[in-house]
Design a protein around this motif. Structure first.
Motif, PDB file in Angstrom:
ATOM      1  N   GLY A 359       0.782  -1.230   0.000  1.00 57.69           N
ATOM      2  CA  GLY A 359       0.000   0.000   0.000  1.00 57.69           C
ATOM      3  C   GLY A 359       0.811   1.274   0.000  1.00 57.69           C
ATOM      4  N   GLN A 360       1.937   1.277   0.702  1.00 59.22           N
ATOM      5  CA  GLN A 360       2.689   2.529   0.793  1.00 59.22           C
ATOM      6  C   GLN A 360       3.371   2.858  -0.535  1.00 59.22           C
ATOM      7  OE1 GLN A 360       6.381   2.259   2.985  1.00 59.22           O
ATOM      8  NE2 GLN A 360       6.010   0.101   3.417  1.00 59.22           N
ATOM      9  N   PHE A 361       3.489   1.886  -1.407  1.00 68.22           N
ATOM     10  CA  PHE A 361       4.231   2.110  -2.642  1.00 68.22           C
ATOM     11  C   PHE A 361       3.333   2.300  -3.852  1.00 68.22           C
ATOM     12  CE2 PHE A 361       7.771   1.566  -0.227  1.00 68.22           C
ATOM     13  CZ  PHE A 361       7.994   0.291   0.239  1.00 68.22           C
ATOM     14  N   SER A 362       2.154   1.718  -3.815  1.00 72.47           N
ATOM     15  CA  SER A 362       1.303   1.937  -4.988  1.00 72.47           C
ATOM     16  C   SER A 362      -0.156   1.810  -4.635  1.00 72.47           C
ATOM     17  CB  SER A 362       1.642   0.939  -6.085  1.00 72.47           C
ATOM     18  OG  SER A 362       1.303  -0.362  -5.685  1.00 72.47           O
ATOM     19  N   GLY A 363      -0.963   2.545  -5.360  1.00 69.80           N
ATOM     20  CA  GLY A 363      -2.405   2.429  -5.251  1.00 69.80           C
ATOM     21  C   GLY A 363      -2.855   1.352  -6.219  1.00 69.80           C
ATOM     22  N   PRO A 364      -4.165   1.282  -6.528  1.00 61.40           N
ATOM     23  CA  PRO A 364      -4.646   0.229  -7.437  1.00 61.40           C
ATOM     24  C   PRO A 364      -3.976   0.298  -8.804  1.00 61.40           C
ATOM     25  CG  PRO A 364      -6.359   1.836  -6.932  1.00 61.40           C
ATOM     26  CD  PRO A 364      -5.246   2.125  -6.011  1.00 61.40           C
ATOM     27  N   LEU A 365      -3.660   1.483  -9.283  1.00 66.51           N
ATOM     28  CA  LEU A 365      -2.994   1.552 -10.588  1.00 66.51           C
ATOM     29  C   LEU A 365      -1.689   2.350 -10.502  1.00 66.51           C
ATOM     30  CD1 LEU A 365      -5.902   2.261 -13.108  1.00 66.51           C
ATOM     31  CD2 LEU A 365      -4.506   0.218 -12.955  1.00 66.51           C
ATOM     32  N   LYS A 366      -1.773   3.425  -9.750  1.00 65.64           N
ATOM     33  CA  LYS A 366      -0.691   4.411  -9.800  1.00 65.64           C
ATOM     34  C   LYS A 366       0.343   4.186  -8.713  1.00 65.64           C
ATOM     35  CE  LYS A 366      -0.322   9.406  -9.208  1.00 65.64           C
ATOM     36  NZ  LYS A 366       0.955   9.609  -9.889  1.00 65.64           N
ATOM     37  N   PHE A 367       1.574   4.515  -9.015  1.00 69.00           N
ATOM     38  CA  PHE A 367       2.665   4.451  -8.066  1.00 69.00           C
ATOM     39  C   PHE A 367       2.624   5.629  -7.105  1.00 69.00           C
ATOM     40  CE2 PHE A 367       4.883   0.888  -8.409  1.00 69.00           C
ATOM     41  CZ  PHE A 367       6.113   0.845  -9.030  1.00 69.00           C
ATOM     42  N   ARG A 368       3.024   5.383  -5.859  1.00 64.68           N
ATOM     43  CA  ARG A 368       3.118   6.487  -4.908  1.00 64.68           C
ATOM     44  C   ARG A 368       4.585   6.902  -4.835  1.00 64.68           C
ATOM     45  NH1 ARG A 368      -1.360   3.995  -1.618  1.00 64.68           N
ATOM     46  NH2 ARG A 368      -3.070   5.092  -2.624  1.00 64.68           N
ATOM     47  N   ARG A 369       4.954   7.851  -5.631  1.00 63.19           N
ATOM     48  CA  ARG A 369       6.362   8.217  -5.746  1.00 63.19           C
ATOM     49  C   ARG A 369       6.949   8.678  -4.430  1.00 63.19           C
ATOM     50  NH1 ARG A 369       8.458   9.286 -11.518  1.00 63.19           N
ATOM     51  NH2 ARG A 369       8.159   7.071 -11.826  1.00 63.19           N
ATOM     52  N   ARG A 370       6.168   9.458  -3.692  1.00 60.63           N
ATOM     53  CA  ARG A 370       6.672   9.973  -2.429  1.00 60.63           C
ATOM     54  C   ARG A 370       6.996   8.840  -1.480  1.00 60.63           C
ATOM     55  NH1 ARG A 370       5.422  14.692  -0.043  1.00 60.63           N
ATOM     56  NH2 ARG A 370       5.691  15.517  -2.139  1.00 60.63           N
ATOM     57  N   GLY A 371       6.067   7.892  -1.373  1.00 54.34           N
ATOM     58  CA  GLY A 371       6.271   6.750  -0.483  1.00 54.34           C
ATOM     59  C   GLY A 371       7.530   5.978  -0.840  1.00 54.34           C
ATOM     60  N   ILE A 372       7.739   5.786  -2.129  1.00 59.09           N
ATOM     61  CA  ILE A 372       8.912   5.036  -2.565  1.00 59.09           C
ATOM     62  C   ILE A 372      10.185   5.812  -2.250  1.00 59.09           C
ATOM     63  CG2 ILE A 372      10.106   4.096  -4.569  1.00 59.09           C
ATOM     64  CD1 ILE A 372       7.376   3.602  -5.807  1.00 59.09           C
ATOM     65  N   ALA A 373      10.159   7.109  -2.511  1.00 55.98           N
ATOM     66  CA  ALA A 373      11.350   7.927  -2.275  1.00 55.98           C
ATOM     67  C   ALA A 373      11.711   7.928  -0.794  1.00 55.98           C
ATOM     68  CB  ALA A 373      11.108   9.348  -2.765  1.00 55.98           C
ATOM     69  N   ASP A 374      10.687   8.075   0.059  1.00 57.39           N
ATOM     70  CA  ASP A 374      10.955   8.058   1.500  1.00 57.39           C
ATOM     71  C   ASP A 374      11.583   6.747   1.921  1.00 57.39           C
ATOM     72  OD1 ASP A 374       7.933   9.913   2.397  1.00 57.39           O
ATOM     73  OD2 ASP A 374       9.934  10.573   1.764  1.00 57.39           O
ATOM     74  N   PHE A 375      11.022   5.678   1.413  1.00 61.04           N
ATOM     75  CA  PHE A 375      11.531   4.356   1.771  1.00 61.04           C
ATOM     76  C   PHE A 375      12.981   4.192   1.325  1.00 61.04           C
ATOM     77  CE2 PHE A 375      11.528   0.092   2.954  1.00 61.04           C
ATOM     78  CZ  PHE A 375      11.910  -0.727   1.906  1.00 61.04           C
ATOM     79  N   ALA A 376      13.258   4.641   0.102  1.00 54.70           N
ATOM     80  CA  ALA A 376      14.625   4.517  -0.421  1.00 54.70           C
ATOM     81  C   ALA A 376      15.602   5.298   0.468  1.00 54.70           C
ATOM     82  CB  ALA A 376      14.677   5.008  -1.859  1.00 54.70           C
ATOM     83  N   SER A 377      15.190   6.502   0.888  1.00 58.22           N
ATOM     84  CA  SER A 377      16.066   7.290   1.771  1.00 58.22           C
ATOM     85  C   SER A 377      16.333   6.551   3.056  1.00 58.22           C
ATOM     86  CB  SER A 377      15.417   8.617   2.145  1.00 58.22           C
ATOM     87  OG  SER A 377      15.093   9.327   1.009  1.00 58.22           O
ATOM     88  N   THR A 378      15.291   5.928   3.586  1.00 56.65           N
ATOM     89  CA  THR A 378      15.461   5.197   4.840  1.00 56.65           C
ATOM     90  C   THR A 378      16.496   4.090   4.683  1.00 56.65           C
ATOM     91  OG1 THR A 378      13.097   5.513   5.123  1.00 56.65           O
ATOM     92  CG2 THR A 378      14.202   4.077   6.694  1.00 56.65           C
ATOM     93  N   ILE A 379      16.392   3.368   3.595  1.00 60.30           N
ATOM     94  CA  ILE A 379      17.351   2.280   3.379  1.00 60.30           C
ATOM     95  C   ILE A 379      18.771   2.820   3.272  1.00 60.30           C
ATOM     96  CG2 ILE A 379      18.129   0.533   1.735  1.00 60.30           C
ATOM     97  CD1 ILE A 379      15.374  -0.178   1.143  1.00 60.30           C
ATOM     98  N   ILE A 380      18.903   3.901   2.518  1.00 60.14           N
ATOM     99  CA  ILE A 380      20.247   4.461   2.322  1.00 60.14           C
ATOM    100  C   ILE A 380      20.853   4.822   3.671  1.00 60.14           C
ATOM    101  CG2 ILE A 380      21.509   6.434   1.424  1.00 60.14           C
ATOM    102  CD1 ILE A 380      19.651   6.424  -0.973  1.00 60.14           C
ATOM    103  N   LYS A 381      20.043   5.459   4.506  1.00 57.13           N
ATOM    104  CA  LYS A 381      20.574   5.885   5.801  1.00 57.13           C
ATOM    105  C   LYS A 381      20.835   4.696   6.705  1.00 57.13           C
ATOM    106  CE  LYS A 381      18.526  10.372   6.177  1.00 57.13           C
ATOM    107  NZ  LYS A 381      17.096  10.272   5.881  1.00 57.13           N
ATOM    108  N   GLN A 382      19.820   3.847   6.857  1.00 56.37           N
ATOM    109  CA  GLN A 382      19.926   2.756   7.829  1.00 56.37           C
ATOM    110  C   GLN A 382      21.007   1.751   7.488  1.00 56.37           C
ATOM    111  OE1 GLN A 382      15.760   1.371   8.386  1.00 56.37           O
ATOM    112  NE2 GLN A 382      16.639   0.359  10.161  1.00 56.37           N
ATOM    113  N   PHE A 383      21.192   1.514   6.209  1.00 56.96           N
ATOM    114  CA  PHE A 383      22.131   0.473   5.822  1.00 56.96           C
ATOM    115  C   PHE A 383      23.432   1.027   5.261  1.00 56.96           C
ATOM    116  CE2 PHE A 383      19.686  -3.395   6.410  1.00 56.96           C
ATOM    117  CZ  PHE A 383      18.414  -2.889   6.589  1.00 56.96           C
ATOM    118  N   GLY A 384      23.532   2.337   5.270  1.00 57.88           N
ATOM    119  CA  GLY A 384      24.797   2.939   4.866  1.00 57.88           C
ATOM    120  C   GLY A 384      25.154   2.708   3.416  1.00 57.88           C
TER     121      GLY A 384
END
Lengths: 500, 304, 358
Positions: A359-384
């Protein structure tokens, strides 16, 4: 000088783009000896040997073979001087026979280019008996076990009259018993007058079979001496440049709560070929269950069954708690380039691979760009992950960082079961330690981990229990605290069953 | 109709018709065994057909025509090889582009030379000088066309070369595991290039047969035979003798089409038969057909 | 200069160089027959681009190419070679024509969408077949799609000649007026005389739609994933077979719409041979646009200009020159792309923040 130098490399330098792989390296190898070339991933061992073998040309420095200066433009030149390489990843053609693989490139021919099958066979038989390396010439390489395939690789170089053999991590895929056989072969070759250079990072092996050792670090020679005058601690210190911290395993015992129950699983493919035979085990929460086994004994099929890529022919799998939805399994695949990542996708796109329907990444058809970007940032930070660019293609990251992207994606899933398949393969020491620490943390937080690894020391370090697979069967499950590599090896090669 | 099928004349016709399938299929076997997918067979056939027509017309000698057909195919093969083996471009797209190139350039040249973009003038064939063989009982009908013998002999020769000679072993190695071959000092590029050249030359010859059989060149006269030959190779599991048998099967279908035309079924449905058959055959065989492992993958040498 | 912009410029330079080389090669053919390439090209460009009628013709031809280009590009992005756009175009065209003359009484507002849907359905069916064969049997699509082109041609030849034809012609009865798409000249009088019509608007909308789907939807993401890493997509539990079938069906529908331009907007009936290689032109268009939907209209314009330009010089040089150019452009683009691939990692590494060993 008591014995002549088979190989004398002086001042070898080689630079790739802006990385100096070899920096003014001197290497002297006596004739009729076994010489270990040691260093961690990226120290420059492979590069140096590829120069010796003729695949690369050095930017500076000289090579002398038996006292004569040589320049090699191609591997053929090196083979002409008797230098040959037995590769870590075998250069064998699976669909061809042993004999075809051995003679390829140096085929005996009659008149018009017709292959002389009789002569090939005779020559191969002679070689095989001389060095005690029995092999069936008409067998297809794809049907041979790994230890025999390596034998074919060795026969290949002997067929070309090599008397300087370079072996690149020869024991990486062998069980302890097969390693012993290999070392016997190396000793036979040495006693016959051949010179053997063994690239390895396994110090135990250096101590047991080599006569001399050279240690490389960051492209330079840091130590060169007779093996008898040194020990593993000195070597490891030289390899890494610091004390390897004693890595401790987790102290708390596993939970008794079952997480994954595997009940009499079998898998037979369409041919029909059996790959898994009546496997049963239980994985608990807060536990790491290691899976040991020589490659090709069913581990990859087990992983496929657990991740839902294949269905068992009989038996049941049960994931306790959240139901058996595939989204509740975290999978760190063996081949991160082909299975774990889409190399031409950006970091952000890879971060949601397999999770794009959440759900945080996509709706029924459309991608949730913000959700994906936030998640990617989290990974970059948390995992270095470095460089911290979510728009860069995965292809551009180093192996360690690529693995971090995969880990970041998988370990943040709402998953209690983690399947880690060769998670540290190809990573340097720093990244390896990071991954291993991470797995231990996940275990302590209550997850259950299935760890498949070809590195027995890694299995012993991280696992609570270790299961051994041989010919599709689960042979035994041992307690990691009390068993040794040799015990594991015995089960991995079926020796334990034969001697019973 | 059954009588029409089971007699020597029909068999001879089938064998004759199989030539433009067999020659490209054998050629493609060499190319793909070396690891190069050749989708451009159709274009090579067409170029060969046109070159043969033009040369035979101007020289009034079919032998010169055949030589030119072979050369045209060889040239197309070389183009393919330079783009795919040397420059490592995508083999399938290059093949399709070469087909389009052949279609366009043959029409272009046909318009120029014969003042019609769809038909050339009539040319002599090769039956003129093999009439004497026709009198041999039973096999006369087959022997009278030298192309048939040539194609059959080539099938056997291909099998021998591929599996019993040093060249064949190396070619196959290069198609299965070029890295391994490279470390043994084998020149992967040269071998792969030789494979695609062979496929070009043989396809050119197949086109020569088409032109001489029809006594003219027609726009698009290959009608998909190059692709069907590819299918035959796949069905034959990349083995020359099996591929030849598959080609004879497809030739049988084409012969049936000729026999059945003029019957009750609309002609277009008859014309569809070879194409539908190809699709059906491909689907039935696909599970068991394994191409050479490095087929279609350009070989990138490690930096040194 | 910003790193991403540098990469874009490099790609643009590559495309430009490829086109230039192609024109030079074409020039060789022209010289070989004794004509002056420069003069020929100049005439070609001036007669096609130099007047509104010519531009109208270019837009007309480009309309179909946009659809076939989108069709091929969408498939390429998912790793599928669609060589069957020609057949899909034909099947769609016939469906449109039949729906057009069969329901003559309907109001335009209903009839036009009905015809379009019918065309899409026909093309979708023709696109579904190779997708299904690949998903279910693993059959390689190149041969299958090409065979389907031949089969479509034969089938349509039968249907048009023996079932639907207006006697002594090779075309179907005219579609009702309610199914006709108006020409642009009705709104923009400068295009007077040229057949460009409102299916152009449809084409541009289609390009936008495809772009949106590829970049902003989950379906587009999954489609790109199988194209760039099918094994990883499998491991990520994407249903590769289903996705493939969906893509090829969608792609068939797109290609089919290319026929609306001719059947609804120009001749108002289906005529055998109308497609004249537009399906294969779609391959060239897709490659020139690097399979990017928003670049496809531009690539389509380029080939439209070549195509019409070829007609204008037909008295001097056989118009088949255009087909030769088309093939050469494909080859040059592919080669330049290969060179870009080789140099791109260098560029990316120096343009973006430095990577280090982790």
């Amino acid at each position: 000088m008591p014995s002549s130098l088979a190989i004398d490399m002086r001042g070898i330098t080689k630079t790739f783009r802006n990385v100096r792989a070899n920096d003014r390296i001197d290497l002297s190898v006596e004739q009729g000896s076994i010489h270990a070339l040691v260093g961690e991933n990226g120290a420059g061992k492979s590069t140096l040997m590829k120069i010796l073998y003729g695949m690369y040309r050095p930017d500076a420095g000289t090579i002398s073979i038996d006292g004569e200066t040589c320049t090699f433009s191609t591997p053929q030149d090196a083979i002409g001087r008797g230098v040959a390489m037995v590769h870590q990843h075998f250069m064998l053609i699976p669909t061809m026979t042993v004999s075809e693989n051995i003679i390829l490139g140096s085929e005996p021919v009659t008149g018009l280019g017709r292959l002389d099958a009789r002569k090939s066979r005779a020559d191969i038989d002679k070689l095989a008996s001389k060095f005690n390396l029995s092999i069936e010439p008409d067998a297809l390489v794809s049907t041979l076990p790994v230890g025999l395939q390596q034998r074919v690789e060795i026969l290949k170089v002997l067929y070309r009259r090599a008397d300087i053999l370079i072996l690149d991590e020869p024991t990486a895929v062998l069980a302890p018993q097969e390693i012993e056989k290999l070392f016997d072969t190396l000793r036979t070759l040495r006693d016959d007058g051949a010179t053997v250079i063994m690239i390895t990072h396994k110090l135990q092996e250096v101590m047991s079979v080599s006569d001399h050792v050279t240690v490389l670090r960051n492209g330079r020679v840091v130590l060169a001496c007779e093996t008898a005058t040194t020990d593993m601690a000195t070597l490891s210190q030289a390899m890494v440049g610091r004390e390897i911290s004693a890595r401790s395993r987790s102290s708390s015992p596993p939970s008794t709560e079952p997480l994954l129950s595997v009940d009499h699983i079998s898998f037979v493919d369409r041919q029909p070929r059996p790959h898994l035979d009546d496997i049963s085990f239980t994985l608990h929460r807060k536990e790491i269950l290691g899976i040991a086994g020589v490659e090709g004994n069913g581990q990859s099929y087990l992983v496929d069954l657990l991740t839902g890529m294949r269905q068992p022919t009989s038996g049941t799998l049960r994931l306790h708690g959240h139901g058996s939805a595939l989204s509740h399994i975290a999978h760190i695949p063996e081949d991160r380039h082909r299975e774990g990542l889409v190399l031409d996708f950006t970091l952000a796109e890879n971060a949601v691979l397999g999770r794009q329907r959440e759900g945080q990444f996509s709706g029924p058809l459309k991608f949730r760009r913000r959700g994906i970007a936030d998640f990617a940032s989290t990974i970059i930070k948390q995992f270095g992950v470095h460089p911290p660019s979510m728009t860069q293609r995965a292809r551009m990251f180093s192996g360690g960082n690529q693995q971090k992207i995969v880990l970041g994606r998988e370990l943040t899933k709402k998953a209690d079961l983690i399947i880690a398949n060769q998670p540290c393969r190809g990573l340097d020491i720093g990244a390896m330690e990071f991954v291993q620490q991470l797995l231990l943390q996940q275990r302590d937080s209550g997850k259950g981990i299935l760890l498949i690894s070809a590195d027995l020391s890694e299995l012993l370090l991280l696992s609570d229990r270790i299961a051994v697979m041989f010919e599709g069967k689960l042979v035994t499950i041992l307690d990691a605290g009390t068993c040794t590599e040799y015990d594991l090896g015995a089960h991995m090669t079926g020796a334990s069953r034969r001697s019973a | 109709m059954v009588d029409a099928i089971f007699n020597i004349a029909f068999l001879a016709q089938v064998l004759r018709i199989s030539v433009p399938y067999t020659l490209p299929a054998l050629g493609a076997t060499f190319s793909e065994r070396g690891g190069v997918i050749n989708i451009g067979l159709e274009g090579m056939l067409l170029s060969g057909a046109f070159a043969t027509t033009a040369a035979t017309y101007y020289a009034n000698d079919p032998l010169i025509g055949i030589a030119c057909g072979l050369l045209a195919g060889l040239l197309m093969g070389a183009l393919h090889g330079v783009a795919t083996v040397v420059l490592k471009a995508d083999q399938i797209i290059i093949g399709i582009a070469l087909n389009l190139f052949a279609l366009g350039s043959t029409k272009f040249l046909c318009q120029l030379l014969f003042h019609s973009s769809s038909n050339s003038s009539r040319i002599v064939g090769i039956d003129a000088w093999s009439a004497s063989l026709k009198n041999i009982p039973f096999v006369g009908d087959i022997l009278e066309n030298p192309f048939i013998l040539f194609a059959m002999a080539l099938a056997i020769l291909s099998h021998y070369v591929l599996f019993k000679t040093r060249y064949g072993l190396r070619l196959r190695a290069v198609g299965e595991h070029p890295e391994a071959a490279d470390t043994l000092g084998i020149n992967v590029t040269q071998l792969r290039f030789s494979g695609i050249l062979i496929s070009g030359a043989l396809s050119g010859l197949g086109g020569a047969w088409l032109a001489l059989d029809q006594h003219s060149f027609t726009d698009g006269m290959t009608a998909g035979r190059g692709f069907i030959a590819l299918a035959a190779m796949i069905v034959g599991k990349w083995k020359p003798l099996n591929a030849t048998i598959a080609c004879i099967l497809f030739a049988f279908a084409e012969s049936l089409v000729i026999q059945l035309q003029g019957g009750n079924v609309p002609v277009q449905f008859i014309q569809m038969i070879p194409y539908v058959l190809t699709m059906v055959v491909l689907v039935s065989f696909i599970g068991r057909a394994v191409p050479p492992a490095a087929d279609g993958i350009p070989f990138e040498k490690e930096a040194s | 200069m910003n790193g991403a912009a540098r990469i874009l410029m490099l790609k643009g330079a590559g495309v430009f160089a490829a086109l230039l080389f192609s024109l030079i090669c074409g020039g060789v053919f022209i010289s070989a027959i004794g004509k002056d390439p420069l003069q020929i090209y100049l005439q070609m460009f001036s007669e096609s681009l130099g007047n509104p009628y010519g531009i109208g013709q270019i837009l007309f031809k480009a309309t179909t190419f946009i659809f076939t280009g989108l069709s091929v590009a969408v498939c390429f992005r998912s790793g599928f070679f669609n060589i069957g756009a020609e057949g899909q175009l034909m099947v769609g065209g016939l469906c449109i024509a039949v729906t057009g003359f069969s329901f003559a009484g309907l109001p335009s507002l209903l009839h036009i969408p009905l015809c379009i849907l019918a065309g899409m359905a026909g093309g979708a069916a023709w696109g579904f077949i190779p997708g299904f064969l690949k998903a279910r049997f693993g059959a390689h699509e190149v041969i299958n799609t090409i065979m389907l082109n031949f089969i479509a041609a034969a089938l349509i030849s039968y249907l048009v000649n023996s079932v639907f034809a207006v006697p002594a012609t090779v075309h179907t009865p005219p579609v009702g007026h309610s199914a006709e798409l108006a020409r642009l000249e009705s709104l923009f009088s400068i295009f007077k005389g040229s057949p460009v019509n409102f299916s152009l608007a449809l084409a541009l909308l289609a390009a936008l739609f495809v772009h949106y789907v590829l970049s902003h939807t989950r379906f587009g993401y999954e489609l790109r994933a199988i194209g760039l890493g099918s094994r990883a997509a499998e491991c990520a539990h994407m249903n590769v077979g289903l996705l493939t079938m969906t893509v090829t069906t969608l792609s068939g529908a797109l290609a089919a719409l290319g026929s609306a331009n001719f059947v609804m907007g120009y001749k108002h009936y289906y005529e055998i041979g109308f497609s004249d290689g537009a399906g294969f032109m779609g391959i060239a268009v897709a490659l020139l646009a690097n399979n990017r939907p928003l670049a496809i209209p531009f690539a389509a314009l380029f080939f439209g200009m070549l195509d019409y330009g070829g007609l204008t010089i037909n008295t001097l040089v056989p118009k088949e020159l255009v087909n030769i150019l088309q093939a050469i452009v494909i080859i040059m683009i592919v080669l330049s792309m290969k060179l870009m691939d080789r140099w791109m990692p260098q560029f990316e590494k120096t343009s973006l923040p430095a990577a280090s060993n982790g």
